[in-house]
Design a protein around this motif. Sequence first.
Motif, short mmCIF file in Angstrom:
data_model
loop_
_atom_site.label_atom_id
_atom_site.label_comp_id
_atom_site.label_asym_id
_atom_site.label_seq_id
_atom_site.Cartn_x
_atom_site.Cartn_y
_atom_site.Cartn_z
N UNK A 45 0.82 -1.22 0.00
CA UNK A 45 0.00 0.00 0.00
C UNK A 45 0.85 1.27 0.00
N UNK A 46 2.14 1.14 0.34
CA UNK A 46 3.05 2.29 0.37
C UNK A 46 4.26 2.02 -0.51
N UNK A 47 4.10 2.00 -1.82
CA UNK A 47 5.23 1.70 -2.71
C UNK A 47 6.31 2.75 -2.69
N UNK B 65 5.58 -0.34 11.67
CA UNK B 65 4.96 -1.65 11.46
C UNK B 65 3.71 -1.42 10.62
N UNK B 66 3.00 -2.50 10.33
CA UNK B 66 1.75 -2.34 9.59
C UNK B 66 0.70 -1.61 10.42
N UNK B 67 0.90 -1.52 11.76
CA UNK B 67 -0.03 -0.81 12.63
C UNK B 67 0.23 0.69 12.66
N UNK C 82 -2.71 6.79 0.60
CA UNK C 82 -4.10 6.33 0.51
C UNK C 82 -4.85 6.60 1.80
N UNK C 83 -6.19 6.59 1.67
CA UNK C 83 -7.03 6.77 2.85
C UNK C 83 -6.88 5.56 3.77
N UNK C 84 -6.80 5.82 5.05
CA UNK C 84 -6.61 4.76 6.04
C UNK C 84 -7.94 4.41 6.69
#
Length: 324
Positions: A126-128, A171-173, A296-298
Amino acid sequence: ISLSISQNRVPMRDTERRPWSFGDIGIRLLILGLASVVLMALQVTGRLEPIQSAITQLTSPAQVGATGATESVTDAVDFLFELRNLRQRNAELEQVNSNLLVENFELREVQRENELMRQMLAFAQTRPGLDLRGAQIVARVIGQESNNFLGYIMLDLGQSHGIEVGFPVVTDQGLVGRISEVTDTTSKVLLLEDASSAVNAVLQSSRLSGVIRGTPGGDLRMDYLPQGEEFSVGEVVLTSGLGGRFPKGIPIGQVIEIRQRDIDVFQQAVVRPTVDFPRLELVMVVTNFDPLEDVPELLVPEVAPVEEEEVNPLDAEAPLDGET
C-alpha cells in the motif's frame, strides 16, 4: 591276647554287589514281559478300570494343584514381561508426545511469524514510495534516566545493513519511532512513547497540525493545536511529513481525550497509539521515502468516545501536564 581278640571279632558282611550275569538279566526281562502281558490282558477284559479309577482319584488333586501352580507361574511371568513392555512403550509414547508438543509450538511460532510477514507485506504494497527493510527486535529496554522516562528497542540491523541514525521505524499498525544509535550490526530505536520523542502530526479529519510527544503513562500527547479550532474524540492522528524526518500519512493513534481551557493559547489532545509497543516482535526500517507520495485513505477503527467529566471551577486554573 592277640589270639583272644581275633577270636571275638565279628566277621564283616560283604556289601559289594556282584555283577549281573546274563541269567539275571534274562529273568528280569521275563518278569517284565509277563507283567506287561498280564496288564494288557486286564486292560482288554476291563478289569484294570477300577485300579485306574482309584489311581486317578488319588492323583487328580495333585495334578490339579500342579496345573494351577504352573498356570499361576506362567501368568506371573507373562505379567512381568508385559509390564516391562508397557513401561517401555509408555516411555516411547511420552517421548513422541514431547516431540509433537515441541513441533506444535514451533509450527505455531512459524505461523505467527508468517502472519506478521503477510501483514507487513500488505502494508508495503500500500506504500510503494517507501523503501523498507525488515528487522527483528533483539532487546528491549524501559527504565528511568535522569528525570525522564525512556523506552527503546534494539534491532538486529546496523551500519553494515545500510541503517543510519534518524531512519523511521514502522509496522503495519503505524509509527514505532526512529533510529537513535547505530553500531555495525545493531541499532537502537527511540520509541514514539518516549518522553524525549517529538513527531509532527496532523488530524486526519480536521487537518489540524500539532506535535506528538510521549508520556510515561503509555499514551501520547498532541500539543500546539490552535485554540478555537474544533476536532473530536476518535479522530485518527497521522504523521504530517513536515520537516522531512518521517513519511507523511503513517498512523500514530487516535484521540481519546481533548483538553481545552480558555486561558491557554493551544489545545491539547490525548492520543492512544495504534502500535502495541509491549508486543512488538518484527518492525520495518524506512531507509528511503518519497515526501510527495500520494498517501491512501486509512481505515482505522475508531475508539469508544470518552465521557467528559465535569470540571470543578476551583480546578480551572490547574496547569496542564508539563507546564509550571
